[in-house]
Design an enzyme around this catalytic site. Structure first.
Site, PDB file in Angstrom:
ATOM      1  N   GLY A 238       0.760  -1.107   0.115  1.00 46.34           N
ATOM      2  CA  GLY A 238      -0.030   0.081  -0.128  1.00 46.34           C
ATOM      3  C   GLY A 238       0.884   1.319   0.032  1.00 46.34           C
ATOM      4  O   GLY A 238       0.634   2.353  -0.784  1.00 46.34           O
ATOM      5  N   ASP A 239       2.078   1.249   0.729  1.00 45.30           N
ATOM      6  CA  ASP A 239       2.651   2.419   1.058  1.00 45.30           C
ATOM      7  C   ASP A 239       3.610   2.833  -0.293  1.00 45.30           C
ATOM      8  O   ASP A 239       3.818   3.815  -0.938  1.00 45.30           O
ATOM      9  CB  ASP A 239       3.931   2.153   2.056  1.00 45.30           C
ATOM     10  CG  ASP A 239       3.542   2.366   3.397  1.00 45.30           C
ATOM     11  OD1 ASP A 239       2.829   3.355   3.618  1.00 45.30           O
ATOM     12  OD2 ASP A 239       3.176   1.330   4.104  1.00 45.30           O
TER      13      ASP A 239
END
Length: 398
Positions: A169-170
């Site tokens: 996600g990052d």
């Protein structure tokens, strides 16, 4: 940085820590931007101490901070803020991933920064974005992956959701941040536009990857669930175990590819079966087909399965570990491992650079720097004398 690089001449100031912000800045640095990473004098970016450490420093750090300059600044000190403002006066991009409102509390909100430097592009990466009822909630990549829909569909039907194995996600958010920054710079250049804010929420970055999830639910009320190794609605594409215990990913979901796969498996009857000529027909007989491929693979070694399917031009591969990658000729041919040295001179390999640009490729000039390694040189560029720097260090500003 090398003037031949596509982002040469751009100045990027990074206020981020850990993953999303620093990864976005790393991409800029790999392609020629001058990246100044501002860190707290008290330990710096926590990533310096994450995962596997070598002589007290994370091996990840040497990759994540490559090509960056490290400047230590205490942003709680007025003089530290003043130095940051000096840096930002001629910067092109500011990347930050604090919780919304943090920079505003420091007196560095967008109104202040835009007045200071009208051409500045500000990339803001946060869990839930700069607006909305959740904006003040903390949101790491794991939360973004959960709210964005990825965790719900990852795993097996009879077990709880699982993570993907990395902080995806990052990293996805970082990519959107870079894309947004380049679009904003393009606007500034072509339309004589001023700088603007690129607001990236981690959950939205993940949500954008969710393929057909939205229209399927809206039109049909269909909620996609976890499906293990198969690709739901697209058949056959899954992982199969061979008789030596090794796994193979097989993707035979194209119409012509499916026919080649069946013939390679000795099932000409299925290759010629009109009910299996398209994906809808194959998906209707999904369990039958997967059981068939499971049984076929289970009677052969991984090497035998791959040889048969590669000869038939059916997409298939083993499931690569890091050890597999290091020995793989494709990885080597594409220069996906770069030779570098650790601070004590020990040689090590780091990931290569993507994308591959034919005329202006990215490169690594140096690995992640020591905390504050470039502080003195950067302050000298801003007009600070040696005595000024000594005083700032003594006062805890740097």
């Amino acid at each position: 940085m090398d003037a031949a690089k596509p982002l040469a001449g751009l100045k990027v100031v990074e206020l981020g820590t850990l993953i999303a912000g620093p990864f976005a800045a790393r991409i800029c640095a790999e392609f020629g931007a001058e990246v100044i990473k501002v860190e707290s004098p008290n330990g710096g970016d926590p990533l310096r101490k994450w995962r596997k450490l070598y002589e007290g420093t994370s091996l990840w750090w040497f990759v994540q901070a490559r090509n960056k300059q490290s400047l230590t600044l205490n942003l709680k000190a007025p003089e530290g803020l003043a130095i940051l403002k000096q840096l930002l006066r001629d910067a092109d991009i500011l990347i930050e991933n604090f919780r919304p409102g943090t920079l505003e509390k420091l007196g560095l909100g967008w109104d202040v920064l835009h007045a200071l430097n009208p051409g500045l592009v500000m990339v803001r990466l946060s869990g839930f974005g700069q607006t909305g009822p959740y904006k003040d909630q903390p949101g790491f990549g794991a939360v973004g992956e959960s709210v964005g829909g990825l965790r719900y569909i990852t795993g097996f039907t009879d077990r709880p959701p699982v993570r993907t194995g990395i902080s995806i996600g990052d990293s996805i958010a970082a990519l959107w941040g870079v894309i947004g920054a380049l679009m904003a710079l393009r606007h500034r250049e072509v339309n004589q536009g001023k700088g603007q804010v690129v607001d990236v929420a981690l959950y939205e970055a993940v949500f954008a990857m969710m393929e057909s999830m939205v229209p399927e639910f809206d039109v049909m009320g269909f909620v996609r669930e976890r499906s293990g190794n198969i690709m739901p609605g697209i058949t056959p594409s899954s992982i199969h175990t061979c008789n030596d215990g090794k796994a193979v990913q097989i993707g035979a979901n194209g119409d012509a590819i499916f026919q080649r796969c069946m013939r390679a498996m000795g099932r000409d009857d299925l290759a010629e079966d009109p009910s299996l000529a398209d994906n809808a027909g194959r998906d209707a007989r999904r369990d039958e087909l997967y059981a068939l491929i499971d049984s076929w693979a289970a009677r052969r070694t991984q090497a035998e399965v791959l040889e048969i399917l590669n000869r038939a031009e059916v997409p298939a591969s083993k499931i690569y570990s890091a050890a597999d990658m290091f020995a793989d000729p494709q990885y080597l041919a594409r220069e996906m491992f770069l030779n570098a040295t650790l601070p004590d001179g020990k040689a090590f390999k780091m990931p290569g650079i993507i994308p591959k640009l034919t005329a202006t490729p990215g490169s690594v000039q140096w690995t992640g720097p020591a905390l504050g390694e470039h502080t003195d040189a950067l302050l000298k560029q801003l007009g600070y004398s040696r005595e000024d720097v000594q005083r700032l260090r003594k006062e805890g500003v740097i």
